[in-house]
Structure formats: C-alpha cells, structure tokens
Design a protein around this motif. Sequence first.
Motif, short mmCIF file in Angstrom:
data_model
loop_
_atom_site.label_atom_id
_atom_site.label_comp_id
_atom_site.label_asym_id
_atom_site.label_seq_id
_atom_site.Cartn_x
_atom_site.Cartn_y
_atom_site.Cartn_z
N ILE A 291 0.43 -1.26 0.23
CA ILE A 291 -0.13 -0.03 0.28
C ILE A 291 0.86 1.10 -0.01
N ARG A 292 1.82 1.15 0.97
CA ARG A 292 3.03 2.19 1.07
C ARG A 292 3.81 2.51 -0.28
N ILE A 293 4.52 1.09 -1.23
CA ILE A 293 4.96 2.13 -2.16
C ILE A 293 3.64 2.12 -3.96
N MET A 294 2.12 1.69 -3.64
CA MET A 294 1.60 2.01 -4.10
C MET A 294 1.04 2.99 -4.06
N ASN A 295 1.04 4.04 -2.54
CA ASN A 295 0.41 5.25 -2.60
C ASN A 295 1.89 6.27 -3.33
N MET A 296 2.88 6.15 -3.46
CA MET A 296 3.84 6.99 -3.53
C MET A 296 3.70 7.93 -4.69
N ASN A 297 4.14 9.36 -4.63
CA ASN A 297 4.41 9.96 -5.66
C ASN A 297 5.12 10.00 -6.52
N ASP A 298 4.76 9.98 -7.86
CA ASP A 298 6.05 9.97 -8.88
C ASP A 298 6.09 11.72 -9.02
N ASP A 299 5.38 12.86 -8.80
CA ASP A 299 5.77 14.07 -9.27
C ASP A 299 5.74 13.96 -10.81
N ASP A 300 5.45 13.45 -11.58
CA ASP A 300 4.95 13.07 -12.81
C ASP A 300 3.95 13.99 -13.09
N ASP A 301 3.68 15.37 -13.70
CA ASP A 301 2.76 15.90 -14.03
C ASP A 301 2.05 15.17 -15.42
N GLU A 302 3.21 14.51 -16.18
CA GLU A 302 2.55 14.44 -17.73
C GLU A 302 2.31 13.71 -17.83
N PRO A 303 1.43 13.22 -18.68
CA PRO A 303 0.23 11.66 -18.58
C PRO A 303 1.19 10.72 -19.69
N ARG A 304 1.02 9.91 -19.12
CA ARG A 304 1.79 8.81 -19.50
C ARG A 304 0.48 7.52 -19.90
N GLY A 305 1.27 6.37 -20.58
CA GLY A 305 0.11 5.32 -21.67
C GLY A 305 1.19 5.60 -22.99
N GLY A 306 0.45 4.14 -23.25
CA GLY A 306 0.78 3.53 -24.83
C GLY A 306 -0.05 4.44 -25.51
N LEU A 307 0.34 4.19 -27.35
CA LEU A 307 0.02 5.11 -28.26
C LEU A 307 -1.33 4.60 -28.45
N ARG A 308 -2.68 5.88 -28.56
CA ARG A 308 -4.24 6.03 -28.58
C ARG A 308 -3.74 5.38 -30.12
N GLN A 309 -4.12 4.16 -30.07
CA GLN A 309 -4.74 3.01 -31.83
C GLN A 309 -6.44 3.49 -31.80
N HIS A 310 -6.56 3.62 -33.30
CA HIS A 310 -8.10 3.51 -33.43
C HIS A 310 -8.61 2.13 -33.04
N ASN A 311 -9.63 2.18 -32.70
CA ASN A 311 -10.53 1.15 -32.97
C ASN A 311 -10.67 0.59 -34.12
#
Length: 111
Positions: free
Chosen positions: A66-86
């Motif tokens: 729980i402690r590890i998952m609640n750590m902040n990354d201080d990274d406000d940029e959106p993350r994720g993979g490429l948005r591909q069309h369905n």
Amino acid sequence: MPKLIKMYITQVIIGFIVSAVFVGLLLWFNVANLAHLVASSKEGLLAVFLLWLFNGIVFAGVQFAIRIMNMNDDDDEPRGGLRQHNMNREPALVRVPVQAKRTYRARNLRH
C-alpha cells in the motif's frame, strides 16, 4: 541507510503491530472459541505466536505494498501507450460447400 530500506523496515514493524492488535482482538472476542482453546492447551502460546507471526508477514506485505503504491511520482505528464483507433470488425460472408449427407434410410434403399 537507503530510504527504501528504511521505509520497508518501518512498514514491516507497522504490519507486525497490526498483527498483534488483530490476534489480541481475536483472543479478546473469543472468535471460534480460540481463547479457550489457547488457554486449555499446553501448546497454546506456540499457536498464538505462530498466528501472530504469519498474520504479521501478511500484514507487513500488505502495508508495504500500500505504501509503495501510494508513492507520488511527481510526474504530471500523461503516461500510457499510443492511442490506436479501434478497428471496425465486420463479419465477412464466406461460401462453404456442403455435401448432402446420406441418411440411414437412403443407404438402405440402395442395397
């Protein structure tokens, strides 16, 4: 000492304290007649110790996770993979040749 190791030790100590409270409450409320069983058996203290130890391992792991998952990354940029069309999937018509089955009656009529 590195911050991660210090945090891990702290969370393990908290997990074992929570385990002690949990086992204490189990015995206090006599869940499943556990307090009587511990008091009347000569291996009762061993059972309480093992109950505390194994619950402590579980609670410490959960506490640290729980402690590890609640750590902040201080990274406000959106993350994720490429948005591909369905992909639009449309059924395709496929011709399948079918041979007529000979029934039992049709086979017997030929003989």
